[in-house]
Design a protein around this motif. Structure first.
Motif, PDB file in Angstrom:
ATOM      1  N   LEU A 171       0.818  -1.208   0.000  1.00  0.00           N
ATOM      2  CA  LEU A 171       0.000   0.000   0.000  1.00  0.00           C
ATOM      3  C   LEU A 171       0.855   1.263   0.000  1.00  0.00           C
ATOM      4  CD1 LEU A 171      -2.993  -0.805   2.386  1.00  0.00           C
ATOM      5  CD2 LEU A 171      -3.045  -0.438  -0.078  1.00  0.00           C
ATOM      6  N   GLN A 172       1.924   1.283   0.815  1.00  0.00           N
ATOM      7  CA  GLN A 172       2.747   2.489   0.850  1.00  0.00           C
ATOM      8  C   GLN A 172       3.499   2.673  -0.466  1.00  0.00           C
ATOM      9  OE1 GLN A 172       5.173   1.295   4.284  1.00  0.00           O
ATOM     10  NE2 GLN A 172       7.013   1.446   3.024  1.00  0.00           N
ATOM     11  N   ILE A 173       3.918   1.576  -1.102  1.00  0.00           N
ATOM     12  CA  ILE A 173       4.578   1.679  -2.403  1.00  0.00           C
ATOM     13  C   ILE A 173       3.581   2.141  -3.469  1.00  0.00           C
ATOM     14  CG2 ILE A 173       5.676   0.346  -4.239  1.00  0.00           C
ATOM     15  CD1 ILE A 173       6.981  -1.359  -2.078  1.00  0.00           C
ATOM     16  N   ALA A 174       2.372   1.554  -3.459  1.00  0.00           N
ATOM     17  CA  ALA A 174       1.362   1.909  -4.463  1.00  0.00           C
ATOM     18  C   ALA A 174       0.949   3.371  -4.324  1.00  0.00           C
ATOM     19  CB  ALA A 174       0.150   0.997  -4.321  1.00  0.00           C
ATOM     20  N   LEU A 175       0.731   3.828  -3.079  1.00  0.00           N
ATOM     21  CA  LEU A 175       0.334   5.221  -2.866  1.00  0.00           C
ATOM     22  C   LEU A 175       1.450   6.169  -3.274  1.00  0.00           C
ATOM     23  CD1 LEU A 175      -1.708   7.269  -1.829  1.00  0.00           C
ATOM     24  CD2 LEU A 175      -0.779   6.936   0.488  1.00  0.00           C
ATOM     25  N   GLY A 176       2.693   5.849  -2.882  1.00  0.00           N
ATOM     26  CA  GLY A 176       3.818   6.695  -3.272  1.00  0.00           C
ATOM     27  C   GLY A 176       4.008   6.746  -4.767  1.00  0.00           C
ATOM     28  N   PHE A 177       3.849   5.617  -5.429  1.00  0.00           N
ATOM     29  CA  PHE A 177       3.993   5.555  -6.883  1.00  0.00           C
ATOM     30  C   PHE A 177       2.880   6.358  -7.574  1.00  0.00           C
ATOM     31  CE2 PHE A 177       4.484   2.472 -10.718  1.00  0.00           C
ATOM     32  CZ  PHE A 177       5.188   3.468 -11.390  1.00  0.00           C
ATOM     33  N   PHE A 178       1.646   6.179  -7.121  1.00  0.00           N
ATOM     34  CA  PHE A 178       0.522   6.899  -7.717  1.00  0.00           C
ATOM     35  C   PHE A 178       0.702   8.413  -7.587  1.00  0.00           C
ATOM     36  CE2 PHE A 178      -3.596   8.973  -6.933  1.00  0.00           C
ATOM     37  CZ  PHE A 178      -4.203   8.767  -8.171  1.00  0.00           C
ATOM     38  N   LEU A 179       1.058   8.864  -6.397  1.00  0.00           N
ATOM     39  CA  LEU A 179       1.235  10.302  -6.190  1.00  0.00           C
ATOM     40  C   LEU A 179       2.420  10.839  -6.985  1.00  0.00           C
ATOM     41  CD1 LEU A 179       0.531  10.522  -2.353  1.00  0.00           C
ATOM     42  CD2 LEU A 179      -0.965  11.237  -4.222  1.00  0.00           C
ATOM     43  N   ALA A 180       3.496  10.059  -7.098  1.00  0.00           N
ATOM     44  CA  ALA A 180       4.667  10.506  -7.851  1.00  0.00           C
ATOM     45  C   ALA A 180       4.325  10.664  -9.329  1.00  0.00           C
ATOM     46  CB  ALA A 180       5.814   9.515  -7.671  1.00  0.00           C
ATOM     47  N   VAL A 181       3.602   9.690  -9.894  1.00  0.00           N
ATOM     48  CA  VAL A 181       3.199   9.778 -11.297  1.00  0.00           C
ATOM     49  C   VAL A 181       2.244  10.952 -11.501  1.00  0.00           C
ATOM     50  CG1 VAL A 181       1.947   8.596 -13.142  1.00  0.00           C
ATOM     51  CG2 VAL A 181       3.567   7.321 -11.725  1.00  0.00           C
ATOM     52  N   LEU A 182       1.333  11.143 -10.555  1.00  0.00           N
ATOM     53  CA  LEU A 182       0.359  12.236 -10.660  1.00  0.00           C
ATOM     54  C   LEU A 182       1.041  13.595 -10.619  1.00  0.00           C
ATOM     55  CD1 LEU A 182      -2.709  12.787 -10.790  1.00  0.00           C
ATOM     56  CD2 LEU A 182      -2.672  12.937  -8.290  1.00  0.00           C
ATOM     57  N   VAL A 183       1.939  13.781  -9.673  1.00  0.00           N
ATOM     58  CA  VAL A 183       2.618  15.071  -9.523  1.00  0.00           C
ATOM     59  C   VAL A 183       3.585  15.319 -10.673  1.00  0.00           C
ATOM     60  CG1 VAL A 183       4.172  16.412  -8.030  1.00  0.00           C
ATOM     61  CG2 VAL A 183       2.348  15.039  -7.015  1.00  0.00           C
ATOM     62  N   ASN A 184       4.111  14.240 -11.260  1.00  0.00           N
ATOM     63  CA  ASN A 184       5.064  14.399 -12.361  1.00  0.00           C
ATOM     64  C   ASN A 184       4.380  14.758 -13.683  1.00  0.00           C
ATOM     65  OD1 ASN A 184       7.980  14.029 -13.077  1.00  0.00           O
ATOM     66  ND2 ASN A 184       7.105  12.579 -14.543  1.00  0.00           N
ATOM     67  N   ASP A 185       3.068  14.690 -13.725  1.00  0.00           N
ATOM     68  CA  ASP A 185       2.334  15.032 -14.949  1.00  0.00           C
ATOM     69  C   ASP A 185       2.591  16.493 -15.318  1.00  0.00           C
ATOM     70  OD1 ASP A 185       0.179  15.760 -16.813  1.00  0.00           O
ATOM     71  OD2 ASP A 185      -0.625  13.781 -16.312  1.00  0.00           O
ATOM     72  N   GLU A 186       2.940  16.720 -16.568  1.00  0.00           N
ATOM     73  CA  GLU A 186       3.307  18.071 -17.019  1.00  0.00           C
ATOM     74  C   GLU A 186       2.123  19.034 -16.982  1.00  0.00           C
ATOM     75  OE1 GLU A 186       2.785  16.926 -21.767  1.00  0.00           O
ATOM     76  OE2 GLU A 186       4.768  17.425 -20.945  1.00  0.00           O
ATOM     77  N   ARG A 187       0.904  18.539 -16.903  1.00  0.00           N
ATOM     78  CA  ARG A 187      -0.266  19.403 -16.870  1.00  0.00           C
ATOM     79  C   ARG A 187      -0.536  19.966 -15.475  1.00  0.00           C
ATOM     80  NH1 ARG A 187      -4.470  15.157 -19.185  1.00  0.00           N
ATOM     81  NH2 ARG A 187      -3.305  13.961 -17.626  1.00  0.00           N
ATOM     82  N   LEU A 188       0.107  19.417 -14.472  1.00  0.00           N
ATOM     83  CA  LEU A 188      -0.132  19.848 -13.091  1.00  0.00           C
ATOM     84  C   LEU A 188       0.681  21.096 -12.776  1.00  0.00           C
ATOM     85  CD1 LEU A 188      -1.585  18.951 -10.434  1.00  0.00           C
ATOM     86  CD2 LEU A 188       0.586  17.870  -9.782  1.00  0.00           C
ATOM     87  N   LYS A 189       0.057  22.052 -12.105  1.00  0.00           N
ATOM     88  CA  LYS A 189       0.730  23.277 -11.686  1.00  0.00           C
ATOM     89  C   LYS A 189       1.059  23.213 -10.192  1.00  0.00           C
ATOM     90  CE  LYS A 189      -1.600  26.136 -15.166  1.00  0.00           C
ATOM     91  NZ  LYS A 189      -2.442  27.342 -15.402  1.00  0.00           N
ATOM     92  N   PHE A 190       1.943  24.128  -9.754  1.00  0.00           N
ATOM     93  CA  PHE A 190       2.384  24.215  -8.348  1.00  0.00           C
ATOM     94  C   PHE A 190       3.013  22.897  -7.871  1.00  0.00           C
ATOM     95  CE2 PHE A 190      -1.520  26.811  -8.800  1.00  0.00           C
ATOM     96  CZ  PHE A 190      -0.938  28.075  -8.716  1.00  0.00           C
ATOM     97  N   LYS A 191       3.838  22.307  -8.727  1.00  0.00           N
ATOM     98  CA  LYS A 191       4.451  21.019  -8.391  1.00  0.00           C
ATOM     99  C   LYS A 191       5.333  21.104  -7.151  1.00  0.00           C
ATOM    100  CE  LYS A 191       4.497  18.993 -13.033  1.00  0.00           C
ATOM    101  NZ  LYS A 191       5.336  18.360 -14.081  1.00  0.00           N
ATOM    102  N   LYS A 192       6.122  22.159  -7.045  1.00  0.00           N
ATOM    103  CA  LYS A 192       7.033  22.279  -5.907  1.00  0.00           C
ATOM    104  C   LYS A 192       6.270  22.324  -4.589  1.00  0.00           C
ATOM    105  CE  LYS A 192      10.760  24.589  -8.446  1.00  0.00           C
ATOM    106  NZ  LYS A 192      11.631  25.799  -8.539  1.00  0.00           N
ATOM    107  N   LEU A 193       5.183  23.096  -4.557  1.00  0.00           N
ATOM    108  CA  LEU A 193       4.380  23.195  -3.340  1.00  0.00           C
ATOM    109  C   LEU A 193       3.753  21.850  -2.989  1.00  0.00           C
ATOM    110  CD1 LEU A 193       3.049  24.860  -1.112  1.00  0.00           C
ATOM    111  CD2 LEU A 193       1.204  25.411  -2.729  1.00  0.00           C
ATOM    112  N   ILE A 194       3.216  21.160  -4.002  1.00  0.00           N
ATOM    113  CA  ILE A 194       2.569  19.867  -3.752  1.00  0.00           C
ATOM    114  C   ILE A 194       3.589  18.835  -3.261  1.00  0.00           C
ATOM    115  CG2 ILE A 194       1.327  17.962  -4.846  1.00  0.00           C
ATOM    116  CD1 ILE A 194       0.062  20.027  -6.723  1.00  0.00           C
ATOM    117  N   ARG A 195       4.774  18.820  -3.878  1.00  0.00           N
ATOM    118  CA  ARG A 195       5.809  17.882  -3.434  1.00  0.00           C
ATOM    119  C   ARG A 195       6.236  18.171  -2.000  1.00  0.00           C
ATOM    120  NH1 ARG A 195       8.955  18.400  -9.127  1.00  0.00           N
ATOM    121  NH2 ARG A 195       7.879  16.712 -10.243  1.00  0.00           N
TER     122      ARG A 195
END
Length: 435
Positions: free
Chosen positions: A214-238
């Motif tokens: 679960l911790q690997i899946a959640l970390g992977f999902f959030l990493a892929v989501l935040v790495n999406d080029e369409r997402l703004k404010f990446k630094k703040l979210i990370r």
């Protein structure tokens, strides 16, 4: 650069390797003196002399204690004798190794001299030692420390599993006896031990697999989501997603333990009861709900590290690969399946394996959350106890040291076997030319 060999002389041809071997067997170093290796011979003589005159009596006493664990209650301390016996055994193995090396070295040098090899001068010996033996000299202190910090405790725990050391056989009032495989037999045949072991073992496997996945899946999902080029404010979210990692784990666990409290916890009082009514969920008094809660806590504690790890890997993937996939008409799912996921898994496989091994022995979250509770009828372990926390209770609560040592051995075999198998299946331990 190797030292050039000189032509054999008559006195060299008369040099007898058998004499050097016999002299080394009689007393370490004599064979080296016969070979004119005076410094090496003196070192071996000093080592054997120190062993015979300074350690032989102590080692003899230690080995006697290891065999008997004492004979007089109130006088002989069995555990102290076991410690001295293990140390004596280690020193004896080291001494035998050096003795065998001394004999083989003397014979090998004598054979070289008979073929015409001329012993090196002192200056040449120093240069040869620096050129060829320097790495071994530097690593020797670490090896020496490992013997007494790692190997000694392992041997002590291993031998302790074959004794009856518990509250009723506690020195110096009582002696500890060797019982062979009785502890292992009792673990799988005596009802209370059998039921407790299999219950705790199964929960440990479930806990390790589910919580880590679960911790690997959640970390992977959030990493892929935040790495999406369409997402703004990446630094703040990370930054926000990594914040749980910045808080000390024990503080987070204690806060969650208070939040999940059955009586005054915020989860029951402010969420469950207002929305669903009733008395709330028995998070700490029901084994099933306790296990669910503790898995959620570990998922919260573990995902920030995985998120940070995967974020770095995702940013290292070349954009050219995705552009080539776009040209070929690949969908997002195909790009994820054939580019993102394989690249991330290949780069992080050893660390992910370590996450599973770490959670298998994750004592902190189990003990700090509810001390392995709640109690379970017919067992001497709590409902959320894993093997490591059960060993802790056996050691410090019930003083059943021998059974704790048995379970520790089983844990060590499981973790080491799993890690070795998984590492061998990855490319982590392969040489560059074998990949």
């Amino acid at each position: 650069m190797t030292t050039p060999e000189k032509k054999p002389k008559k006195n060299f041809q008369k040099h007898n390797p058998a004499i050097a071997t016999i002299l080394s067997i009689l007393f370490a170093g004599l064979g080296q003196l016969y070979n004119r290796r005076y410094i090496k011979g003196a070192i071996f003589i000093v080592i054997e002399g120190a062993f015979l005159f300074a350690f032989l009596e102590a080692i003899n006493y230690g080995l006697w204690g290891l065999r008997t664990l004492g004979t007089i209650p109130g006088v002989d301390h069995s555990i102290r004798l076991l410690v001295l016996g293990v140390l004596s055994l280690i020193v004896t193995v080291i001494a035998i190794t050096l003795y065998v090396f001394n004999v083989l070295d003397a014979r090998k040098q004598a054979q070289k001299i008979k073929r015409g090899w001329v012993p090196l001068s002192f200056k040449q010996v120093i240069k040869e030692v620096y050129d060829y033996s320097f790495p071994y000299i530097i690593t020797f202190p670490g090896l020496f420390l490992m013997i007494f910090v790692v190997i000694f405790p392992l041997l002590f725990s291993l031998l302790l599993a074959f004794t009856n050391y518990d509250l009723y056989h506690s020195p110096p009032r009582n002696l500890v006896d060797w019982v062979g495989l009785d502890n292992f037999k009792n673990l799988f045949t005596v009802p209370i031990w059998q039921e407790t072991f299999f219950s705790v073992f199964v929960w440990t496997i479930v806990w390790t697999v589910v919580a880590t996945t679960l911790q690997i899946a959640l970390g992977f999902f959030l990493a892929v989501l935040v790495n999406d080029e369409r997402l703004k404010f990446k630094k703040l979210i990370r930054t926000i997603l990594i914040l749980p990692w910045a808080v000390p784990a024990f503080v987070t666990i204690l806060v969650f333990a208070a939040m999940f409290n059955d009586d005054f916890g915020a989860i029951n009082r402010d969420i469950i009861i207002p929305l669903f009514g009733g008395d709330g969920v028995a998070w700490l008094s029901d084994p099933l709900y306790s296990r669910v809660a503790i898995i959620m806590v570990q998922t919260w504690l573990g995902f920030p590290f995985i998120f940070a790890l995967f974020t770095g890997i995702l940013q290292s993937i070349s954009k050219d690969w995705y552009e080539a996939a776009d040209i070929d008409g690949a969908s997002r799912i195909q790009k994820f399946k054939n580019i993102t996921f394989p690249h991330v898994m290949f780069a992080t496989a050893p660390l992910l394996i370590m996450q599973y091994a770490q959670n298998f022995n994750n004592f902190n979250v189990i003990y700090l959350f509810n001390e392995g509770g709640p109690a379970v009828r017919g067992q001497n372990a709590g409902g959320t106890d894993i093997l490591i926390s059960w060993v802790y209770k056996l050691t410090f609560d019930t003083n059943n040291y021998s059974m704790a040592a048995v379970i520790s051995i089983i844990m060590g075999l499981i973790v080491s076997g799993f890690a070795f198998y998984q590492f061998r299946r990855t490319r982590s331990f392969k040489e560059e030319g074998d990949i």
